[in-house]
Design a protein around this motif. Structure first.
Motif, PDB file in Angstrom:
ATOM      1  N   VAL A   1       0.936  -1.074   0.013  1.00 42.07           N
ATOM      2  CA  VAL A   1      -0.108  -0.082   0.111  1.00 42.07           C
ATOM      3  C   VAL A   1       0.945   1.299  -0.035  1.00 42.07           C
ATOM      4  CG1 VAL A   1      -1.924   1.316   1.285  1.00 42.07           C
ATOM      5  CG2 VAL A   1      -1.680  -1.257   1.152  1.00 42.07           C
ATOM      6  N   GLY A   2       0.712   1.923  -1.027  1.00 43.31           N
ATOM      7  CA  GLY A   2       1.413   3.220  -1.255  1.00 43.31           C
ATOM      8  C   GLY A   2       3.092   3.116  -1.196  1.00 43.31           C
ATOM      9  N   THR A   3       3.923   3.758  -0.554  1.00 48.08           N
ATOM     10  CA  THR A   3       5.320   3.712  -0.718  1.00 48.08           C
ATOM     11  C   THR A   3       6.000   2.856   0.592  1.00 48.08           C
ATOM     12  OG1 THR A   3       5.243   6.022  -1.593  1.00 48.08           O
ATOM     13  CG2 THR A   3       7.321   5.298  -0.924  1.00 48.08           C
ATOM     14  N   ALA A   4       6.905   2.061   0.058  1.00 45.67           N
ATOM     15  CA  ALA A   4       7.434   1.181   0.988  1.00 45.67           C
ATOM     16  C   ALA A   4       8.219   1.903   2.161  1.00 45.67           C
ATOM     17  CB  ALA A   4       8.638   0.441   0.466  1.00 45.67           C
ATOM     18  N   GLY A   5       8.173   1.834   3.365  1.00 44.65           N
ATOM     19  CA  GLY A   5       8.718   2.470   4.182  1.00 44.65           C
ATOM     20  C   GLY A   5       8.092   3.587   4.967  1.00 44.65           C
ATOM     21  N   ARG A   6       7.033   4.177   4.363  1.00 47.86           N
ATOM     22  CA  ARG A   6       6.431   5.479   4.608  1.00 47.86           C
ATOM     23  C   ARG A   6       4.843   5.255   5.287  1.00 47.86           C
ATOM     24  NH1 ARG A   6       8.349   9.535   1.436  1.00 47.86           N
ATOM     25  NH2 ARG A   6       7.080  10.829   2.685  1.00 47.86           N
ATOM     26  N   ALA A   7       4.584   4.125   5.862  1.00 41.92           N
ATOM     27  CA  ALA A   7       3.273   3.785   6.215  1.00 41.92           C
ATOM     28  C   ALA A   7       3.088   4.625   7.373  1.00 41.92           C
ATOM     29  CB  ALA A   7       3.040   2.235   6.293  1.00 41.92           C
ATOM     30  N   TRP A   8       3.960   4.769   8.262  1.00 46.39           N
ATOM     31  CA  TRP A   8       3.873   5.298   9.570  1.00 46.39           C
ATOM     32  C   TRP A   8       2.950   6.808   9.776  1.00 46.39           C
ATOM     33  CZ3 TRP A   8       2.297   3.173  13.864  1.00 46.39           C
ATOM     34  CH2 TRP A   8       2.044   3.873  15.132  1.00 46.39           C
TER      35      TRP A   8
END
Lengths: 409, 375
Positions: B218-225
């Motif tokens: 979902v969306g960009t890796a590593g940027r979920a938080w």
């Protein structure tokens, strides 16, 4: 929903007007002692003059009808007035005036035309100030048990008895007083309210020596008094609300006193204390301690809940909605949280909070005053126990059916 | 200032009240309670039919773009049931999470089905080392060509049992940041085990070498938080409103019982000790209510709401739990008879206490919001 005290263009213009007027009319020499007992007579006179100035514009009692000297202002403008006064460290009215705060709305409900025309305009214009006389040495929580008598004698009522925890420093013009007009009558059916001119012969006022006289900062009383009545002849037309109908009138009065009208003043001391804890002194700040931080957050939460209860009550009363337990709920919360906050301050900041010493006392003595006043504040208007009784009745689980308060403004 | 509900909100309130009264009454809720993890057959379709699954989504994704206060008014009524919370997990928390994290293509593909109720989301964040801070997320997705491979578990996941899609928060393989994966609940290797006990709607979800397609990142890796925090901010006070509803129901039950129950020849509500319990309940109710609705108003009007949201979460979670405790003081024996219905709230108040962070965590956040944490 809209919690905002956000100004429309019209309100914004009003705020500018108020701010400009205050800038011109509040004397630069006005003082803001932590404890109102330190207010001199000259300072009191300055506040009265300011009150008269506000009164001329209908700003002293902004929600009262204009025909009685109020401003008939909508809730948003009232907010602006409270707000702008608080911004310069003053309350509205800028002096203790229990008659205006509590008698005036009650007289509006129960007074006849003549009463309203005679008593309300001078109060609303700030020409007079008034006290309320309820408690007696043997009647505190049990207000219906008062013993001060007012016996009809021709065109007057002759008043005898003693009232305690009354008023403020520097006297009053009228006293809104609950008395027994039928000493042999049934409980709750023997009471009446008199508006008593304080310059009548036979009245003596004696200051009491108390931990504090109650009230925060500039709105405080300074002192509380005992008032003795010795064969005082009060004109019969000063009886408001009908002879022996005083308990019903008292219900309206107490609704106001129990916080039903919703004061907007927030607990500045808490927010100021939090700021003080963030200040660094000799390289150390109280907020360095994690335990202190978590207690400060608890204090903040309590202050916010109390503020929101007041906001809700204000909105309820100024939109003419039915209220039940909300007034007493706010008052109870404010009292209990005040005591709790005082303890937290003592725990967080140490013995500094106990002194008003110029060098060591925080916030120019305001914290020391709060340490005392949080205790005094437990009883005025009704003890916390009585407030619980009131809440229960209003919720509908108490001894009696829910009492309906008169329509208040 | 106007603290009343507007006309739209009154209609929402009315239809939600009607739903709780006729479709989700105490008997229905007790039956649901007896079959842990049971899907809300029929009820879900009914809620979707009323448009509730699309309320928190914009029109371009099939929703109705209601304000968060509108949504909260609905959830306050559902909380009076208490109606189980898949609607919150999917249509609010899940939907807002996708809205804040997913790519445009993913939003177009997934959100209209979330809005219609055909796709049911559950957010899987917490693990065996329980907590809602990002550093407490350990589950790692292994890159496998264009796909990901997932082995491990999530613990105390709300409403996973009825979900079609799990949004699983994982540590990116590089170790930098967190990523969100969409995992089909029926995918091979996924197991949802509903936990039994004094909790409701909460599961352990295990992943046994589950293959997740690269498109389901979902969306960009590593940027979920960051996106997840932006999604939680409006979702939290909606959950709080649900707890306000719970407090309200417990208050109403306690008032009614103290009027009707007679001991020593009079209604127990006449005893001041009993009155004190009821007063505690109304105080918790109103504290939760006004902190919650002020936070919602701040969110809806674009004011910085962080401090108010954290305060509402902290106050409402404690209020719901303690309102139930005092409800039990009023009710005594009958209160613990499951058929009576009070324990539905008691259990719910405990189950939701930690969801999206316990009061202690939110008070910590408040320390920062109030500028108390030394630089």
């Amino acid at each position: 929903m809209d919690f905002a005290v956000e100004d429309s263009p019209e309100q914004s213009a009003f705020r500018v007007e108020v701010r400009g007027w205050l800038a011109k009319n509040v004397p630069a020499s006005i003082e803001h002692p932590a404890d109102a007992v330190d207010l001199s007579f000259e300072q009191y006179q300055m506040r009265r003059a300011l009150g008269r100035g506000l009164g001329e514009r209908g700003w002293l009692y902004p929600t009262m009808p204009t025909e009685y000297g109020g401003g008939d202002l909508p809730v948003e403008k009232t907010f602006i007035l409270y707000d702008e006064m608080a911004r310069i460290g003053l309350s509205l009215p800028p002096y203790y005036d229990a008659g205006g705060r509590m008698a005036a709305p009650t007289i509006l409900v129960w007074g006849n035309d003549e009463h309203k025309k005679r008593f309300l305009p001078p109060i609303c214009r700030g020409e007079v100030r008034t006290w309320q006389l309820l408690s007696e040495p043997s009647a505190g929580s049990d207000l219906a048990g008062v013993k001060t008598t007012a016996i009809r004698d021709g065109d007057a009522y002759v008043v005898n008895g003693q009232k305690v925890f009354v008023g403020s420093a520097h006297g009053a013009d009228y006293s809104w007083t609950i008395v027994v007009t039928d000493p042999k009558g049934e409980r709750h059916k023997n009471l009446s309210w008199l508006m008593i001119p304080m310059d009548l012969p036979g009245i003596s006022v004696v200051p009491m020596d108390l931990l504090t006289a109650g009230g925060e900062g500039a709105s405080g009383c300074g002192v509380k008094n005992s008032v003795f009545f010795d064969d005082v002849r009060v004109p019969a037309e000063n009886l408001v609300g009908g002879e022996n109908n005083g308990w019903r009138v008292a219900t309206t009065h107490l609704e106001v006193e129990h916080g039903g009208v919703g004061r907007l003043a927030d607990r500045r001391i808490v927010y100021e204390f939090i700021d003080w804890c963030r200040e660094r002194r000799d390289g150390h700040a109280i907020v360095d301690d994690p335990a202190a931080r978590s207690e400060l957050v608890e204090m903040f939460v309590e202050a916010e809940i109390t503020r929101l209860f007041a906001l809700r009550n204000h909105w309820l009363s100024h939109t003419d909605q039915p209220r039940s337990y909300e007034g007493a709920q706010y008052s109870l919360r404010r009292k209990l949280s005040g005591l709790d906050m005082a303890e937290k301050m003592l725990r967080i900041a140490g013995p500094y909070v106990l002194t008003k010493d110029e060098r060591w006392g925080p916030l120019r003595g305001a914290v020391e005053y709060f340490q005392r006043d949080a205790i005094t504040a437990l009883h005025p208007g009704a003890t916390t126990d009585i407030q619980r009784v009131v809440i229960s009745r209003r919720i509908g689980i108490g001894r009696r059916e829910r009492e309906k308060a008169g329509v208040l403004r | 200032m106007d603290l009343s509900l507007d006309d739209t909100q009154k209609l929402i309130q009315e239809s939600a009240r009607d739903f709780v009264r006729s479709d989700c009454n105490r008997d229905v809720l007790l039956a649901l309670d007896r079959k842990p993890g049971g899907m809300m057959d029929g009820l879900w379709q009914k809620m979707a039919g009323l448009g509730w699954t699309g309320m928190a989504l914009p029109e371009e994704f099939g929703g109705t773009g209601n304000s968060m206060t509108d949504v909260a008014v609905l959830f306050e009524e559902l909380g009076t049931g208490p109606v189980p919370l898949p609607l919150f997990s999917s249509a609010i928390l899940g939907a807002r999470t996708l809205l804040e994290t997913a790519t445009d293509a993913q939003k177009k593909a997934w959100l209209p089905e979330v809005a219609s109720g055909d796709r049911v989301l559950a957010l899987a964040v917490t693990e065996a080392q329980y907590g809602w801070r990002p550093e407490q997320i350990r589950l790692t997705a292994r890159k496998d060509g264009a796909d990901y491979r997932l082995t491990g578990s999530k613990l105390f996941v709300h409403d996973a049992a009825g979900a079609t899609d799990l949004l699983v928060l994982v540590r990116a393989e590089s170790g930098a940041g967190l990523s969100l994966l969409r995992v089909a609940a029926r995918a091979p290797g996924v197991a949802v085990r509903t936990l039994d006990g004094f909790l409701t709607g909460i599961s352990e979800v295990t992943f046994e070498d589950v293959r997740v397609a690269g498109d389901d990142l979902v969306g960009t890796a590593g940027r979920a938080w960051e996106g997840l925090r932006r999604a939680m901010l409006p979702a939290i006070p909606v959950l709080c409103a649900y707890k306000v509803g719970g407090c309200k129901a417990v208050f109403d039950m306690s008032v009614e019982y103290s009027r009707e129950r007679s001991q020593f020849g009079q209604p127990i509500g006449r005893f001041q000790r009993v009155q004190d319990h009821v007063i505690h309940i109304v105080n918790y109710l109103d504290a939760a209510r006004w902190t919650t609705y002020e936070a919602l108003w701040k969110l809806d009007s674009g004011v910085d709401a962080a401090c108010s949201v954290h305060m509402a979460k902290s106050v409402a979670s404690e209020s719901y739990m303690r309102a139930c405790d005092f409800g039990h003081e009023v009710h005594a024996g009958i209160g613990v008879v499951r058929e009576y219905g009070l324990t539905l709230h008691t259990k719910m108040s405990r189950s939701l206490y930690h969801l999206l962070g316990a009061p202690k965590l939110h008070r910590k956040y408040m320390e920062s919001a109030l500028g108390l944490v030394p630089a």
